[in-house]
Design an enzyme around this catalytic site. Sequence first.
Site, PDB file in Angstrom:
ATOM      1  N   LYS A 608       0.849  -1.192   0.000  1.00  0.00           N
ATOM      2  CA  LYS A 608       0.000   0.000   0.000  1.00  0.00           C
ATOM      3  C   LYS A 608       0.878   1.233   0.000  1.00  0.00           C
ATOM      4  CE  LYS A 608      -3.907   0.283   2.238  1.00  0.00           C
ATOM      5  NZ  LYS A 608      -4.897   0.317   3.320  1.00  0.00           N
ATOM      6  N   ASP A 704     -12.015   1.484  12.534  1.00  0.00           N
ATOM      7  CA  ASP A 704     -12.668   1.413  11.229  1.00  0.00           C
ATOM      8  C   ASP A 704     -12.989  -0.041  10.866  1.00  0.00           C
ATOM      9  OD1 ASP A 704     -13.817   2.486   9.015  1.00  0.00           O
ATOM     10  OD2 ASP A 704     -11.954   2.888   7.944  1.00  0.00           O
TER      11      ASP A 704
END
Length: 884
Positions: A608, A704
């Site tokens: 990422k 999250d």
Amino acid sequence: MKTLNRRTGMPNCFLFALILGAFALAVVVDAQDPSGFISIDCGISEDSSYTDETTGIHYISDAAFIDTGVSRTISPEFNTGSLQQQFLNVRSFPEGPRNCYTLRPANGTGSKYLIRAWFMYGNYDNQNNPPTFDLHFGVDFWDTISLLDTASIGWTEIIHVLSSDYVYLCLLDKQLGTPFISAIELRPLNNSVYETTDGSLVMFDRLDYGSTPSELASTSNRFKDDPYDRIWNPTPNSLMSNPSKIRNLSTMNSVTSNTFKVPLAVMSTATTSQNGSESLNLKWGPPINSSDQYYVYLHFAEVEVLQPNQSREFDVFINGISLFNEPIVPDYNWTHTLATNSPVPFPEFGIAINKTKNSTLPPIINAMEIYIARPITQLQTDDIDVSAILGIKSTYGVKRNWQGDPCAPEAFLWVGLTCSNNDGFNPPRITSLNLSSNELIGEISPNISNLMVIQSLDLSNNKLTGQVPSFLSQLAYLTVLKLKGNNFTGSVPESLLEKSKNGLLLLSIDATLATENTNHQNKVVIPVVASVTALFGLFIAIGFVLWIIEKRKRVVRKQKEGSFDVRNREFTYSEVMSITNNFERIIGKGGFGTVYHGYVGDSQVAVKMLSSSSFQGYKEFQTEAKLLMSVHHKSLTSLVGYCNEGTHMGIIYEYMANGDLEKHLSDKNQNVLSWEERLQIATDAAQGLEYLHHGCKPPIIHRDVKSTNILLNEKFQAKLADFGLSRVFTTESGTHVSTIVAGTPGYLDPEYFSSNRLTEKSDVYSFGIVILELITGQPATSKSPGKTHIIQWVSSMLANGDVKSIVDPKLEEDYDVNSAWKVVELAMACASRASTRRPTMNNVVMELKECLATEVARHESDQSDDSIRMIPMNSESGVSPMAR
Ligand SMILES: *[C@@H]1O[C@H](CO)[C@@H](O)[C@H](O)[C@H]1NC(C)=O
Ligand SMILES: *[C@@H]1O[C@H](CO)[C@@H](O)[C@H](O)[C@H]1NC(C)=O
Ligand SMILES: *[C@@H]1O[C@H](CO)[C@@H](O)[C@H](O)[C@H]1NC(C)=O
């Protein structure tokens, strides 16, 4: 530093005059300080103290907290009757580049304090030249103090969670006049207010809307109305584009405050937009430093009694971005606080409070606070070492530059010390102490025995007397001990001589002392200085030990990480390019950046790369990446490494072949997950979350949890992804406002609105939504126009008592109804509105395991030979939680 000039161009003394007037009017005299307040008047004579007539706060002399500087008195012409006593004297620091106060607040490590420093120059040195200098807190920069004129009073505030029992407040000379200080105040705060993701808060502004300066002055703008002794400032009209006021003191005479405890005097007044227009726009002058980030706290309460046909609701935007998903409806007599829970860029475009279509009344605001986020870049020295070295300092009266933190920052390392690296994870430790030729008198201080990782101690050429204490041989890491040139008596402890003989210690003592040993104890070995061979032997021995340790570590690591033969590490950007084959294959987007496929050795990885706009700082990234790499659990995606080269920042994860859970639940997916598979996925993910909450110290809140953050590997094992990252990074959409970072609409804890904080229970709520998605096969929020939330939908179905209408019809009723009921109930308990009614993740895991076991048993009794993709449940296979 708080000056009105920054915003308004008003003379600096203007506000202060008003404040002082306020104090003069208040008639509070209370000799007893509220518990925990520390109030220090700098420069008054040692041991003196007094109770301030206007605030009732008890002030003590600063002499006990500092050993440098000189006491001075301000010029008499500034001593007007209304001037508070704290400003009459100052402590001035004509010498040294840095002078520090050392405080030890009673509440100690982990407690939160508001700390305020006051400055009034008052021409105390007859130079008519107000100085400019820096103030540091702990080991980091706090603020620049710059007084515009001789009469002005300035102050600065920082909100900080103590990372050590010791608090240092240092003044740094910038060669722009002599640093000085008037007063220091510490106020303990409830730990649940002013939460930050990381670091401290430096006050930028704290405003009471709706009251004029004189009105504010006629009440009190700080303690005792404010139990935290915050100072509330009136709002100059220049801060609003279209202000007008409404006030309703008469109807609002009480307010139920939340933990922020904003005083009634502040909450009972509000400002509204002019002529009932749509929008209230609040603005500020330029930021002090454009790279700073800010935390904003907005306090709302309805100040009018609304008629049945009236309503007031509004949306709040910072820099044009909505702060909360739902409109705000202020409650009468009740304070709501709306806050960013991660830092935002300077609200240059202001804060817009816009009325919604439904609202009949214009928007209001009662109070607001803005703070600059001040990250902590270095750790303070280990408390035990600090306590030991302070003891040594006071025993021998060492002066040198021994002020502030002993090891940090490096530029002010105490002379004679060396310390272990300040790597940002472990507090630095003192590894050597050299006090040779310092005229030390007395015995060897027992405090030295608490310098537990010291490797080298040099006390040579002093006037030390008494015995050489045997505790020196207990210091496990001590390899150099120099005691030569002192007046010790008695014999050298046998254990020291032994260590020296064995080549573990380089010992230097006076020959006379050594001889004494021989005489008294008939010892043959007199290692005046250990031989070169002994030292050589020592190095070999240490090398061997290190080699063994390293080897063991590797073995352990290999076992733990299974498929990954690669050790967590930092990769260069060019390595990342080769890992991803020049970023050839994109496998995902979002969560702070783009995700690429790659290989590290033979293992597939997901890389990422973080968009630079989502990034807050090198240090935070580094810290967080290392933190994440230290968290290992079979149900958490493991980090292989990270890249941190200039603007290129990336995180390298294990590759999860089957993508995210949402994809597998969607209607488009061909392969329907069985009930057992769903329970297995829920159990896996729950265990990952349980580990973050209960296996990590301090606990990690995921912030999250959602089905797109639950990834499945080639064996359909579920693992949580993206945990902890939201602490460091802003949102995927590039917006910087809390709620979006903190949670995804549909998964966000409803209590977040009133409490402004996310807790473990917020994760439980989100996880409840994920379970509901697993049960129903429906997304959290339906994308259809009706827009019902999954909870509402399930609740309405439950009311009919029919679980079959809730469970995903794609399962074709291939599940045990009782187990389905149980899981639905569990999910609904997790998603309770009140966090207190939600179970902990421990409970959730237990319940899910039971349901799963029932389902596995059912299948076995069915003798169904379906091709089971899932690995049979193996609850013991997990890596046992590892303390961090
Ligand atoms: C708020 O309302 C004002 C005035 O109607 C409008 O100009 C502004 O764009 C609105 N702000 C947002 C973020 O919608
Ligand atoms: C606004 O009013 C409409 C019509 O009365 C109502 O259906 C809707 O729920 C209201 N919206 C909000 C956010 O209260
Ligand atoms: C301690 O300091 C003195 C003087 O600076 C120096 O000569 C001596 O080598 C130092 N001792 C050690 C162990 O480094």
